[in-house]
Motif scaffolding. Structure first.
Motif, PDB file in Angstrom:
ATOM      1  N   TYR B  47      -5.434  32.942  73.749  1.00 21.52           N
ATOM      2  CA  TYR B  47      -4.391  33.958  73.897  1.00 21.52           C
ATOM      3  C   TYR B  47      -3.028  33.366  73.602  1.00 21.52           C
ATOM      4  N   PRO B  48      -2.125  34.063  72.895  1.00 18.30           N
ATOM      5  CA  PRO B  48      -2.324  35.373  72.266  1.00 18.30           C
ATOM      6  C   PRO B  48      -3.149  35.263  70.969  1.00 18.30           C
ATOM      7  N   LEU B  49      -4.067  36.173  70.804  1.00 22.33           N
ATOM      8  CA  LEU B  49      -4.930  36.148  69.618  1.00 22.33           C
ATOM      9  C   LEU B  49      -4.110  36.248  68.339  1.00 22.33           C
ATOM     10  N   SER B  50      -3.012  37.010  68.392  1.00 19.97           N
ATOM     11  CA  SER B  50      -2.201  37.217  67.182  1.00 19.97           C
ATOM     12  C   SER B  50      -1.549  35.909  66.720  1.00 19.97           C
ATOM     13  N   GLU B  51      -1.456  34.942  67.619  1.00 16.04           N
ATOM     14  CA  GLU B  51      -0.896  33.648  67.217  1.00 16.04           C
ATOM     15  C   GLU B  51      -1.988  32.600  67.012  1.00 16.04           C
ATOM     16  N   LEU B  57      -9.250  38.353  63.546  1.00 12.08           N
ATOM     17  CA  LEU B  57      -9.062  39.743  63.953  1.00 12.08           C
ATOM     18  C   LEU B  57      -9.385  40.686  62.800  1.00 12.08           C
ATOM     19  N   ILE B  85      -7.144  48.582  66.860  1.00 11.59           N
ATOM     20  CA  ILE B  85      -7.845  47.468  67.491  1.00 11.59           C
ATOM     21  C   ILE B  85      -9.356  47.715  67.432  1.00 11.59           C
ATOM     22  N   THR B  89     -12.338  43.136  69.994  1.00 11.82           N
ATOM     23  CA  THR B  89     -11.065  42.551  70.421  1.00 11.82           C
ATOM     24  C   THR B  89     -10.720  43.032  71.829  1.00 11.82           C
ATOM     25  N   LEU B  90     -10.964  44.316  72.078  1.00 15.96           N
ATOM     26  CA  LEU B  90     -10.699  44.834  73.427  1.00 15.96           C
ATOM     27  C   LEU B  90     -11.602  44.156  74.448  1.00 15.96           C
ATOM     28  N   GLN B  93     -10.061  40.888  75.167  1.00 15.41           N
ATOM     29  CA  GLN B  93      -8.895  41.044  76.047  1.00 15.41           C
ATOM     30  C   GLN B  93      -9.351  41.362  77.466  1.00 15.41           C
ATOM     31  N   ALA B  94     -10.441  42.113  77.586  1.00  8.49           N
ATOM     32  CA  ALA B  94     -10.980  42.413  78.918  1.00  8.49           C
ATOM     33  C   ALA B  94     -11.420  41.122  79.608  1.00  8.49           C
ATOM     34  N   ILE B  96     -10.239  38.170  79.021  1.00  6.45           N
ATOM     35  CA  ILE B  96      -9.023  37.422  79.366  1.00  6.45           C
ATOM     36  C   ILE B  96      -8.437  37.976  80.664  1.00  6.45           C
ATOM     37  N   ALA B  97      -8.353  39.317  80.761  1.00  5.27           N
ATOM     38  CA  ALA B  97      -7.823  39.946  81.980  1.00  5.27           C
ATOM     39  C   ALA B  97      -8.687  39.570  83.186  1.00  5.27           C
ATOM     40  N   ALA B 100      -8.175  36.217  84.501  1.00  5.98           N
ATOM     41  CA  ALA B 100      -6.921  36.084  85.251  1.00  5.98           C
ATOM     42  C   ALA B 100      -7.007  36.855  86.567  1.00  5.98           C
TER      43      ALA B 100
END
Lengths: 757, 169
Positions: B47-51, B57, B85, B89-90, B93-94, B96-97, B100
């Motif tokens: 994370y961040p995936l965009s970086e 992606l 998206i 990818t979601l 992100q799930a 990752i959430a 955390a």
């Protein structure tokens, strides 16, 4: 009957605010309504069957939602059994990490959370907020609207807001059909300068979703939640419909935060006799249960209602805090005018500003209040300099930065031009050159030319019908030569592929780079931990436009004009009873050439001489080197004076009349406030000194009281005195001065004119 | 704006959590630690995936991160449906959430993953049906059934049924 003083006080701004006593039956109470439930939970076979004293059979929709989605039942019984004061202490105990508390609060009921938070005083709540906010780096959101809904002005204001550091922009509409154009203007303006920001348009839910899907907005915020079922229904939603909507946004990679706030239920007449904070705790738990990453709360548009009640501002801080305890991103209100009083509204702001939140305002009125369609904004465009000064004073990162006038004009013009170009390219009603010019320089929409409202609304309707999207905007920008803006808009749309900004407390920095509670988690654990200003950021905050280089003070060209004094040798004690010594400070007329107010030393000396002569006595000037202190300068002068009377004067203009047999720090007359002295005062000082020598009765020189003098001049005073002190030569005897250039000019018309002025 | 049918839909055909989770793993190149359990850091490191991982992606229409640039917008080869998206990818992100500690957010993102291929008109229809006083329990059950059978949206279907039950009590 009132005294004159009480009458004036009663008209102070704060007395235009409304204040009421508590009325629990209607929900007009912040904490502890006698009708609030007591904390409690009962779990049977993994099912929550009693919540805060209410059995499952009596659950309303919100209870059901909270029970099903918002409480960690595996920990609930243990967590609920903890003493509330003990839990409150953990909040401000730096030894207890944030994550442990997040897990604990995830297992509490609304009534328990309120009870815990109510054990904290205001400062403790601020400490807890500093520790519990989700993201380490604080930031800020702006409102951008105008009464005329002029797209060029919206874009220019958006561009300026981003230039100033806002990382989110929110607009709304007066007439809802304007929505696509307002969204479009913000999208362009937000990407015009070097910065970037996410943008949203607060409108009805379905339209809001549509704008986001079209890529005309890049996040959404106004998913409103209420603490009672009836209020929720009046808002035409349920926790389930809102939660589904949140998933819908996320399915298209669009960031969302919910909205709630104390006072809304009472305002809607559906408080059910519960305290505002208890209802807000329910809202926040419903929001957490819905899976929202965050919330804007802090009473929002209702702020004046809690503020009318005892503990209102503390209550609003408490609701902010609860949002963070539930691990939600927090955009902490401050978005509607909270008071007529500058003192009160600034004091209120400190509760979010000092601890820091994810978005301190949600949002700050980046244009003047009169153009704010959200209800004024607690701070507006004219308070931006104050805000920058507050950041600098407190060394607090409030998310903004000082900007130069040139940069502001540059980005405003370019944003207005970009909107003009996009409207042209997409065959929308034209934006004129006059509009671009006015948008660049306007104070508010009052300065904007009128547009064809009917034509605009028709075009906006068509725009939406045809499904014009962010890509159309990008193409139009690129075809008109605004490639840089086009690329930035595209980069923001592209973030949707990643979903990075769906994580808690995400903000987008130039790049675009996503910073959220995942890669920038708040790690505050007491002094030396958590967010701190980087040296660059500290410098940026310090560099106000109006901050001077102190090295330049006293070095202005006006302070450097012409020498007029010549030393002729050591000064000895005089014997002439008709002489008055004028003892000059070490820098007077040499290293420095004018007083604090910029009156040339030459003219000051001339006025003193003139006054002494007017009384028929003889002035004699000496330069003191051994001290820069006014009393000692005067005292040394008096030792040299044949009459025993001397006038001592520092370069900054502070003056004293001294007498030989007085203690150095005593005096006949002292004029400590140089800013209040003009040439006529100096002439009178000369006359009075002569009268003392002659033994005549003296009326002391009248002095004005100006409470702001010290405020205005203390910096200059300090620097000028520093320059004077640098000229001190401890053992150097006083020097006799030849002031013939002045003698020649004395009695000239010029002096008379000045003295009469 | 329906997904562009001219492109291959990599989002299709991956049904249920197992498929998504596997795909999400491939997305990050994330491998299981020796103990068999992925650590929190191994997930959030991406994370961040965009970086960190933009090359991996893709969109539900099969476009990849690098396909999307100003030129492709100007050529008209790109549409808004390409700027979406993907379910994988979601799911990531799930995760990752979740790692955390944000289980509700993760659940929301997983519901969202199921909705990626649901047309917007249908999504709005479901939203409207969930608003107060709009639907009978039967209507909500019908919508839940459709989401489940047509889009394999099991979580969303369950969520609708829970709503129906709550509205009815």
């Amino acid at each position: 009957m009132k005294s004159k003083r009480l009458d004036l006080s009663s008209r102070r701004p704060v007395n235009q605010d409304s204040f009421i006593q508590e009325w629990p039956e209607t929900g007009l109470i912040l904490f502890n309504s006698p009708f609030d439930p007591k904390p409690g939970i009962r779990i049977s076979r993994g099912r929550l069957c009693e919540l805060d004293g209410k059995p499952e059979a009596e659950f309303d929709l919100i209870d059901r939602f909270i029970a099903r989605y918002a409480i960690d039942l595996t920990r609930a019984e243990e967590a609920m059994a903890l003493d509330s004061t003990e839990v409150a202490r953990r909040l401000i105990d730096i030894g207890v990490p944030r994550q442990e508390l997040v897990e604990l609060f995830g297992a509490l009921t609304p009534a328990k959370i309120v009870e815990v938070v109510n054990r904290l005083n205001t400062v403790e709540m601020m400490m807890a907020l500093q520790k519990m906010r989700a993201r380490r780096t604080p930031s800020n959101q702006a409102h951008v609207t105008n009464r005329k809904e002029n797209p060029a002005l919206l874009a220019a204001d958006a561009a300026e807001a981003v230039e100033r550091g806002f990382s989110e922009l929110e607009t709304t509409v007066g007439v809802s059909r304007y929505a696509p154009f307002n969204a479009l203007a913000l999208l362009i303006g937000s990407q015009t300068g070097r910065g970037t920001a996410l943008t949203q348009c607060a409108v009805e839910e379905a339209l809001s979703l549509k704008l986001a899907l079209l890529g005309l907005t890049t996040y959404a915020e106004t998913l409103s939640v209420y603490g009672t079922e009836k209020a929720f229904h009046d808002g035409d939603d349920t926790p389930w419909s809102k939660a589904f909507l949140a998933s819908a946004y996320a399915s298209r990679g669009i960031k969302v935060r919910f909205t709630s706030g104390t006072g809304s239920e009472a305002l809607m007449g559906h408080a059910e006799a519960k305290s505002m904070l208890y209802l807000e705790a329910r809202c926040l738990m419903a929001i957490k249960g819905a899976g929202s990453q965050g919330v804007q709360n802090g009473s929002i548009s209702c702020i004046a209602l809690p503020e009318s009640l005892p503990g209102g501002v503390r209550g609003v801080l408490a609701e902010n805090l609860i949002a963070t305890l539930l691990d939600l991103e927090l955009a902490s209100g401050n978005d509607a005018l909270a008071s007529h009083s500058s003192i009160r509204k600034s004091a209120k702001l400190m509760l979010q500003f000092l601890p820091g939140t994810d978005y301190i305002f949600s949002g700050y009125s980046s244009m003047p209040k009169e153009d704010n369609l959200f209800g004024g904004g607690n701070f507006d465009a004219h308070d931006l300099d104050d805000y920058n000064v507050l950041q600098r004073d407190m060394q607090v990162d409030g998310g903004l930065r000082p900007v130069s006038d040139e940069d502001v004009l540059k980005v405003r013009r370019r944003a207005a031009q970009a909107v003009q170009a996009v409207f042209r390219q997409l065959e929308l009603p034209p934006v004129s050159e006059a509009e671009v010019e006015a948008a660049t320089r306007a104070e508010s929409s009052t300065d904007m030319p009128e547009r064809d409202v009917v034509g605009d609304l028709e075009a906006a309707g068509r725009f939406l019908e045809e499904g014009r999207s962010g890509l159309d905007v990008i193409r139009a920008l690129a075809r008109e030569g605004f490639d840089d803006i086009a690329r930035k808009v595209l980069a923001l749309q592209k973030l949707r592929l990643s979903g990075d900004h769906l994580q808690t407390s995400a903000m987008v920095l130039p790049g675009p780079k996503v910073v959220s509670a995942v890669n920038d988690p708040n790690d505050y654990r007491g002094p030396g931990t958590g967010y701190s200003l980087s040296p660059e950021r500290r410098q940026e905050i310090a560099s106000l436009n109006q901050a001077l280089d102190p090295r330049e003070i006293g070095r202005e060209p006006s302070a450097q004009s012409g020498g007029f004094l010549r030393e002729t040798g050591e000064a000895h004690a005089g014997t002439d009873p008709g002489e008055i010594v004028i003892a000059l400070g070490p820098a007077f007329g040499t290293a420095l050439r004018s007083t604090l107010l910029g009156i040339p030393h030459r003219e000051v000396l001339q006025a003193l001489i003139d006054g002494i002569r007017a009384e028929g006595l003889r002035p004699r000037a000496v330069k003191i080197y051994a001290t820069s202190d006014c009393g000692f300068i005067g005292h040394r002068g008096a030792q040299l004076s044949g009459s025993g009377i001397a006038i001592g004067i520092q370069s900054k203009g502070t003056t004293i009349i001294h007498q030989r047999d007085l203690e150095p720090l005593n005096n006949l007359e002292l004029f400590p406030q140089a800013p209040n002295l003009d040439l006529s005062s100096y002439r009178t000082i000369g006359k009075n000194a002569a009268k003392y020598a002659k033994g005549e009765p003296v009326t002391p020189v009248p002095t004005r009281i100006d409470n702001t003098a010290r405020l205005k001049y203390i910096v200059r005073t300090t620097v000028l005195h520093l320059h004077e002190t640098r000229q001190v030569v401890k053992d150097r005897k006083a020097r006799e001065l030849d002031w013939s250039p002045i003698q020649a000019a004395a009695g000239s018309g010029a002096v008379e004119k000045v003295t009469q002025a | 704006m329906e997904p562009d049918s001219g492109r291959g839909r990599i989002g299709r055909g991956r049904e249920g959590d197992t498929g998504l989770r596997g795909a999400a793993r491939r997305l990050t190149g994330c491998v299981r630690a020796p103990g068999g359990k992925r650590t929190m850091s191994s997930i959030t490191d991406n994370y961040p995936l965009s970086e960190k991982n933009p090359d991996r992606l893709t969109t539900p229409t099969g476009a990849s991160w690098n396909d999307i640039d100003l030129q492709s917008v100007l050529d008209g080869t790109l549409s808004m449906s390409d700027l979406r998206i993907a379910p994988e990818t979601l799911e990531l992100q799930a995760q990752i959430a979740e790692s955390a500690g944000r289980s509700q957010l993760a659940e929301n993102l997983r519901r969202a993953a199921e909705l990626v291929n649901v047309p917007e008109a249908r999504i709005l229809e479901v939203y409207q049906a969930l608003r107060p006083g709009r639907s009978t329990p039967e209507r909500l059950e019908q919508l839940a059934g459709e989401l489940e059978s047509q889009y394999q949206a099991r979580r969303c279907a369950r969520f609708l049924r829970e709503a129906a039950q709550a509205y009815d009590s």
